[in-house]
Enzyme design. Structure first.
Site, PDB file in Angstrom:
ATOM      1  N   ASN A  59       0.877  -1.177   0.000  1.00 34.28           N
ATOM      2  CA  ASN A  59       0.000   0.000   0.000  1.00 34.28           C
ATOM      3  C   ASN A  59       0.912   1.224   0.000  1.00 34.28           C
ATOM      4  OD1 ASN A  59      -1.780   2.052   0.500  1.00 34.28           O
ATOM      5  ND2 ASN A  59      -2.314   1.408   2.583  1.00 34.28           N
ATOM      6  N   TRP A  60       1.046   1.806  -1.170  1.00 32.55           N
ATOM      7  CA  TRP A  60       1.973   2.939  -1.293  1.00 32.55           C
ATOM      8  C   TRP A  60       1.445   4.204  -0.604  1.00 32.55           C
ATOM      9  CZ3 TRP A  60       3.890   2.992  -7.154  1.00 32.55           C
ATOM     10  CH2 TRP A  60       4.685   1.871  -7.368  1.00 32.55           C
ATOM     11  N   LYS A  61       0.169   4.223  -0.294  1.00 29.91           N
ATOM     12  CA  LYS A  61      -0.467   5.433   0.274  1.00 29.91           C
ATOM     13  C   LYS A  61      -0.179   6.620  -0.648  1.00 29.91           C
ATOM     14  CE  LYS A  61      -0.260   3.337   4.772  1.00 29.91           C
ATOM     15  NZ  LYS A  61      -0.367   3.504   6.214  1.00 29.91           N
ATOM     16  N   HIS A 101      -9.799   1.369   4.464  1.00 27.24           N
ATOM     17  CA  HIS A 101      -8.538   1.551   5.189  1.00 27.24           C
ATOM     18  C   HIS A 101      -8.784   2.525   6.343  1.00 27.24           C
ATOM     19  CE1 HIS A 101      -4.483   2.743   6.204  1.00 27.24           C
ATOM     20  NE2 HIS A 101      -4.081   1.632   5.620  1.00 27.24           N
ATOM     21  N   GLU A 149      -7.248   4.928   7.418  1.00 28.42           N
ATOM     22  CA  GLU A 149      -7.036   6.355   7.096  1.00 28.42           C
ATOM     23  C   GLU A 149      -8.242   6.930   6.354  1.00 28.42           C
ATOM     24  OE1 GLU A 149      -3.175   5.735   5.322  1.00 28.42           O
ATOM     25  OE2 GLU A 149      -2.424   5.161   7.300  1.00 28.42           O
ATOM     26  N   GLU A 169      -5.821  -4.691  10.400  1.00 31.84           N
ATOM     27  CA  GLU A 169      -4.783  -3.689  10.640  1.00 31.84           C
ATOM     28  C   GLU A 169      -5.087  -2.941  11.942  1.00 31.84           C
ATOM     29  OE1 GLU A 169      -2.685  -2.500   6.734  1.00 31.84           O
ATOM     30  OE2 GLU A 169      -4.408  -1.207   6.983  1.00 31.84           O
ATOM     31  N   GLY A 194       2.123   2.348  10.729  1.00 28.58           N
ATOM     32  CA  GLY A 194       3.096   3.429  10.565  1.00 28.58           C
ATOM     33  C   GLY A 194       3.781   3.835  11.863  1.00 28.58           C
ATOM     34  N   SER A 218       2.954  -2.045  10.314  1.00 31.79           N
ATOM     35  CA  SER A 218       4.402  -2.117  10.534  1.00 31.79           C
ATOM     36  C   SER A 218       4.991  -3.493  10.228  1.00 31.79           C
ATOM     37  CB  SER A 218       4.760  -1.688  11.960  1.00 31.79           C
ATOM     38  OG  SER A 218       4.376  -0.339  12.172  1.00 31.79           O
ATOM     39  N   GLY A 244       2.686  -1.142   4.242  1.00 33.30           N
ATOM     40  CA  GLY A 244       2.781   0.274   3.895  1.00 33.30           C
ATOM     41  C   GLY A 244       4.224   0.696   3.699  1.00 33.30           C
ATOM     42  N   GLY A 245       4.816   1.242   4.745  1.00 32.73           N
ATOM     43  CA  GLY A 245       6.170   1.805   4.658  1.00 32.73           C
ATOM     44  C   GLY A 245       7.181   0.872   4.012  1.00 32.73           C
TER      45      GLY A 245
HETATM   46  P1  PGA Z   1       2.498   0.343   7.584  1.00 34.79           P
HETATM   47  O1  PGA Z   1       1.068   0.579   6.877  1.00 34.79           O
HETATM   48  O2  PGA Z   1       3.012  -0.963   7.064  1.00 34.79           O
HETATM   49  O3  PGA Z   1       3.321   1.520   7.174  1.00 34.79           O
HETATM   50  O4  PGA Z   1       2.241   0.295   9.061  1.00 34.79           O
HETATM   51  C1  PGA Z   1       0.178  -0.465   6.653  1.00 34.79           C
HETATM   52  C2  PGA Z   1      -1.105   0.061   6.091  1.00 34.79           C
HETATM   53  O5  PGA Z   1      -1.579   1.111   6.553  1.00 34.79           O
HETATM   54  O6  PGA Z   1      -1.699  -0.540   5.187  1.00 34.79           O
END
Ligand code: PGA
Length: 247
Positions: A9-11, A94, A96, A165, A171, A209, A230-231
């Site tokens: 997930n590049w966000k 998600h 967010e 999640e 994050g 994470s 994500g990251g």
């Molecule tokens: P993260 O993000 O791996 O940076 O914690 C995961 C996500 O929000 O899908």
């Protein structure tokens, strides 16, 4: 046996140049993975990424979609539009989106329904806040979030992917322990089983994470069928190491 899925997930990250370097790095090292691999990219880069991953094992995903079919919804992107760019997966709900865009369980369920109707696999995200976990409400929250999607989608439910999640792990560098994650995954699995006799094939991903150092332990759990990353999906070597943990 469920195949594992590692989805990046590049966000809201990337640029034309950075995407090219990242995908080329992935393609150079990916070989023939035993898992499925997806990249959920910002929608403006779908065309670029479609071309970059063409003919490879990497499948394309979007990060959100409208629950509406078409029309006067300024700024929104429809499932039919995503389909035109070869999109296989779409994140829905998600945390967010739930937090910053006030997406309710009902909206998330409608988005999942729209995606399924278009032949896109929704990756339905659920998860609790730290306060909810500390109040002992984790199960209640994730079950409520998933129930809305089950209710709206009936027998099609076996076509979704679920991503657990925990919001406090996203994050933050704080990962749920593999036991904590497995416990919630087992709850989600039995909820899905009660809704569909095909639930055994539904992939339930862990996200929050996940990285090259903790992925193997998480992915070894019986109900953890992959990761939403994500990251760590923004660096080719790190993402490839996670993919390698599915062997
Ligand atoms: P993260 O993000 O791996 O940076 O914690 C995961 C996500 O929000 O899908």
């Amino acid at each position: 046996m469920r195949k594992k899925l590692i989805a990046g997930n590049w966000k809201m990250n990337g640029s034309v140049a950075a995407n090219e370097a990242l995908v080329e790095g992935l393609l150079a090292g990916i070989g023939t993975p035993v898992c499925q691999v997806g990249l959920c990219v910002p929608s403006v880069y779908l065309a670029q990424c479609q071309a970059l991953v063409a003919g490879s094992v990497i499948e394309l995903g979007a990060q959100d979609v409208s629950q509406h079919e078409r029309g006067a919804f300024t700024g929104e992107v429809s499932c039919a539009m995503l389909k035109e760019f070869g999109v296989r997966y779409c994140l829905v709900g998600h945390s967010e989106r739930r937090q910053y865009h006030f997406e309710t369980d009902a909206v998330v369920a409608a988005k999942a329904q729209r995606a399924l109707a278009c032949g896109i696999t929704p990756i339905v995200c659920v998860g609790e806040t730290l306060a909810e976990r500390e109040a002992g409400k984790t199960e209640e929250v994730v079950k409520r979030q998933l129930a809305a999607v089950i209710h709206a989608n009936g027998h099609c439910i076996s076509e979704i992917v679920v991503a657990y999640e925990p919001i406090w792990a996203i994050g933050t560098g704080k990962t749920a322990s593999s036991e904590q994650a497995q416990q919630v995954h087992a709850v989600l699995r039995s909820q899905l089983q009660a809704a569909s006799n095909q639930a055994g094939r539904i992939q339930i991903l862990y996200g929050g994470s996940m990285n090259a150092a903790n992925a193997a332990q998480l992915l070894a759990q019986p109900d953890i069928d992959g990761g939403l990353v994500g990251g760590a999906a923004l660096k080719a070597s790190e993402f490839l190491s996670i993919i390698a943990c599915t062997h």
